[in-house]
Design a protein around this motif. Structure first.
Motif, PDB file in Angstrom:
ATOM      1  N   LEU A 187      44.115  26.281   9.658  1.00 40.22           N
ATOM      2  CA  LEU A 187      44.587  25.836  10.970  1.00 40.22           C
ATOM      3  C   LEU A 187      45.239  26.982  11.744  1.00 40.22           C
ATOM      4  CD1 LEU A 187      46.070  22.333  10.051  1.00 40.22           C
ATOM      5  CD2 LEU A 187      44.058  22.770  11.462  1.00 40.22           C
ATOM      6  N   ALA A 188      45.948  27.855  11.013  1.00 36.90           N
ATOM      7  CA  ALA A 188      46.575  29.009  11.665  1.00 36.90           C
ATOM      8  C   ALA A 188      45.518  29.956  12.222  1.00 36.90           C
ATOM      9  CB  ALA A 188      47.482  29.745  10.669  1.00 36.90           C
ATOM     10  N   VAL A 189      44.503  30.249  11.412  1.00 32.18           N
ATOM     11  CA  VAL A 189      43.414  31.123  11.877  1.00 32.18           C
ATOM     12  C   VAL A 189      42.687  30.482  13.054  1.00 32.18           C
ATOM     13  CG1 VAL A 189      41.177  32.121  11.240  1.00 32.18           C
ATOM     14  CG2 VAL A 189      43.099  32.249   9.645  1.00 32.18           C
ATOM     15  N   ALA A 190      42.401  29.171  12.946  1.00 30.84           N
ATOM     16  CA  ALA A 190      41.715  28.464  14.025  1.00 30.84           C
ATOM     17  C   ALA A 190      42.534  28.490  15.312  1.00 30.84           C
ATOM     18  CB  ALA A 190      41.429  27.022  13.600  1.00 30.84           C
ATOM     19  N   SER A 191      43.845  28.305  15.196  1.00 31.87           N
ATOM     20  CA  SER A 191      44.711  28.311  16.376  1.00 31.87           C
ATOM     21  C   SER A 191      44.748  29.686  17.036  1.00 31.87           C
ATOM     22  CB  SER A 191      46.131  27.880  15.986  1.00 31.87           C
ATOM     23  OG  SER A 191      46.137  26.590  15.431  1.00 31.87           O
ATOM     24  N   LEU A 192      44.833  30.727  16.214  1.00 30.89           N
ATOM     25  CA  LEU A 192      44.845  32.084  16.764  1.00 30.89           C
ATOM     26  C   LEU A 192      43.532  32.412  17.472  1.00 30.89           C
ATOM     27  CD1 LEU A 192      46.607  34.100  13.895  1.00 30.89           C
ATOM     28  CD2 LEU A 192      47.485  33.647  16.199  1.00 30.89           C
ATOM     29  N   CYS A 193      42.424  32.013  16.854  1.00 32.36           N
ATOM     30  CA  CYS A 193      41.123  32.263  17.482  1.00 32.36           C
ATOM     31  C   CYS A 193      40.966  31.454  18.770  1.00 32.36           C
ATOM     32  CB  CYS A 193      39.994  31.921  16.506  1.00 32.36           C
ATOM     33  SG  CYS A 193      39.872  33.065  15.106  1.00 32.36           S
ATOM     34  N   ALA A 194      41.465  30.217  18.764  1.00 29.15           N
ATOM     35  CA  ALA A 194      41.404  29.395  19.978  1.00 29.15           C
ATOM     36  C   ALA A 194      42.241  30.013  21.090  1.00 29.15           C
ATOM     37  CB  ALA A 194      41.886  27.982  19.666  1.00 29.15           C
ATOM     38  N   TRP A 195      43.412  30.515  20.730  1.00 31.58           N
ATOM     39  CA  TRP A 195      44.282  31.173  21.719  1.00 31.58           C
ATOM     40  C   TRP A 195      43.617  32.422  22.274  1.00 31.58           C
ATOM     41  CZ3 TRP A 195      47.355  35.840  21.035  1.00 31.58           C
ATOM     42  CH2 TRP A 195      48.222  36.099  22.103  1.00 31.58           C
ATOM     43  N   GLY A 196      43.013  33.227  21.375  1.00 30.15           N
ATOM     44  CA  GLY A 196      42.315  34.423  21.828  1.00 30.15           C
ATOM     45  C   GLY A 196      41.135  34.088  22.728  1.00 30.15           C
TER      46      GLY A 196
END
Length: 347
Positions: free
Chosen positions: A191-200
């Motif tokens: 979820l952390a990786v997904a959130s960072l990628c979504a933010w980027g």
């Protein structure tokens, strides 16, 4: 803050009641109904945009966790149905767009965007980016979503035979064998990786970045051997957040003539249901794709919306997950450009 808490609480309560009544997609439908009534009737509904992003990240993570490396082997023999699905979605996009324009619903670009086979949130945002009328697009996609969530699952469940489980036994055993604490850590990491990628992706102005970027990043983690057992309760949370946000978007004062709106709803619903039944039957006859699976591949609702409810109606097909990923990509990256090009040619 109080309005947000009230909206989420009421949405969760109504959704839970419908879920306990075994209504397909009950959590999502209940949340939409509760927040829509609270907003349109009492003017007390409110959900911040962050809730939509959280729901899309969870939906993207769920789809990414569902696809497996071995599922791609099926694409060697499944490319013809994928071409048929693409053709049918494009035909429906153009047919609905031109029909809505003919009945005077809005300008051609707005009508074409209304028919894009994407989710309600990402398509409405695309409409704003393209200079189309977001409120008109929102209305049609809201009706598509209601049909896709309330009518379509009931039709599919009643008139098509159930599908056998096709999930990989090895993958299921590996997921079940995970220590709960280890699985929780993996889920939080995903979820952390997904959130960072979504933010980027949002910073780069990628259309539908929250769901698309989270989906792709989680999928890459999953196929690399980072197995995750996605908890059912987290999918319910995403359903409530997504449903509450969608319900709050409903604003009857912005929808124009009632007769034109009625024509738009009837045209959209009729074309979408006919398309799903017709091409679903053709895929069953030509390629052996089960009718239930084929119709869900052509659902009126967006891919991210269907990903959250497909398990509720007894469908866990790997091919369906892959088609949802493919459909999400073409609906956000390709079809909008086609609509913009055709609109320019005719206007």
């Amino acid at each position: 803050m109080l309005q947000t808490v009230l909206t989420l609480a009421l949405s969760a309560a109504v959704g839970y009641v419908l879920y306990r009544k075994h209504i397909p997609a009950g959590m999502l439908i209940g949340a939409v109904i509760a927040s829509a009534v609270l907003t349109a009737v009492f003017h007390a509904g409110h959900i911040p945009g962050a809730a939509k992003n959280i729901a899309q990240v969870i939906a993207g993570t769920f789809i990414g966790c569902s696809a497996r490396r071995e599922d791609f082997r099926q694409l060697r023999t499944f490319w013809k149905p994928v071409l048929m699905i693409t053709f049918s979605l494009l035909v429906v996009n153009l047919a609905i767009g031109f029909l809505l324009c003919l009945v005077g619903y809005s300008d051609l670009l707005t009508c074409l965007v209304c028919a894009i086979p994407g989710g309600i949130a990402e398509t409405t945002l695309i409409a704003a980016d393209f200079g189309a009328d977001p409120s008109k697009v929102l209305l049609v996609h809201f009706c598509r979503l209601i049909v896709g969530l309330m009518v379509f699952p009931l039709v599919v469940e009643r008139f098509t035979p159930p599908m056998p489980e096709t999930a990989s036994v090895e993958q299921e055993n590996a997921a079940e064998a995970l220590d709960p604490r280890r699985n929780t850590l993996r889920l939080l990491a995903a979820l952390a990786v997904a959130s960072l990628c979504a933010w980027g992706g949002s910073l780069l102005h990628i259309p539908a970045a929250p769901v698309l970027c989270s989906l792709l990043s989680t999928f890459l983690l999953n196929v690399s051997g980072f197995t995750i057992r996605f908890p059912h309760w987290l999918r319910r949370v995403a359903q409530v957040l997504s449903g509450a946000y969608i319900g709050c978007l409903l604003d009857p004062s912005r929808f124009g003539s009632l007769l034109t709106v009625l024509w738009a709803v009837l045209i959209t619903t009729a074309v979408l249901l006919a398309n799903a039944a017709l091409f679903g039957k053709w895929m069953e006859k030509l390629f052996g794709v089960p009718m239930r699976e084929g119709m869900l591949m052509l659902t009126p609702a967006g891919a991210s919306d269907m990903a959250l409810i497909s398990a509720d109606i007894g469908v866990s097909s790997p091919r369906l997950i892959l088609v949802q990923i493919y459909r999400l990509i073409i609906a956000t990256a390709i079809f909008p450009q086609i609509c913009l090009l055709i609109s320019g040619l005719f206007t």
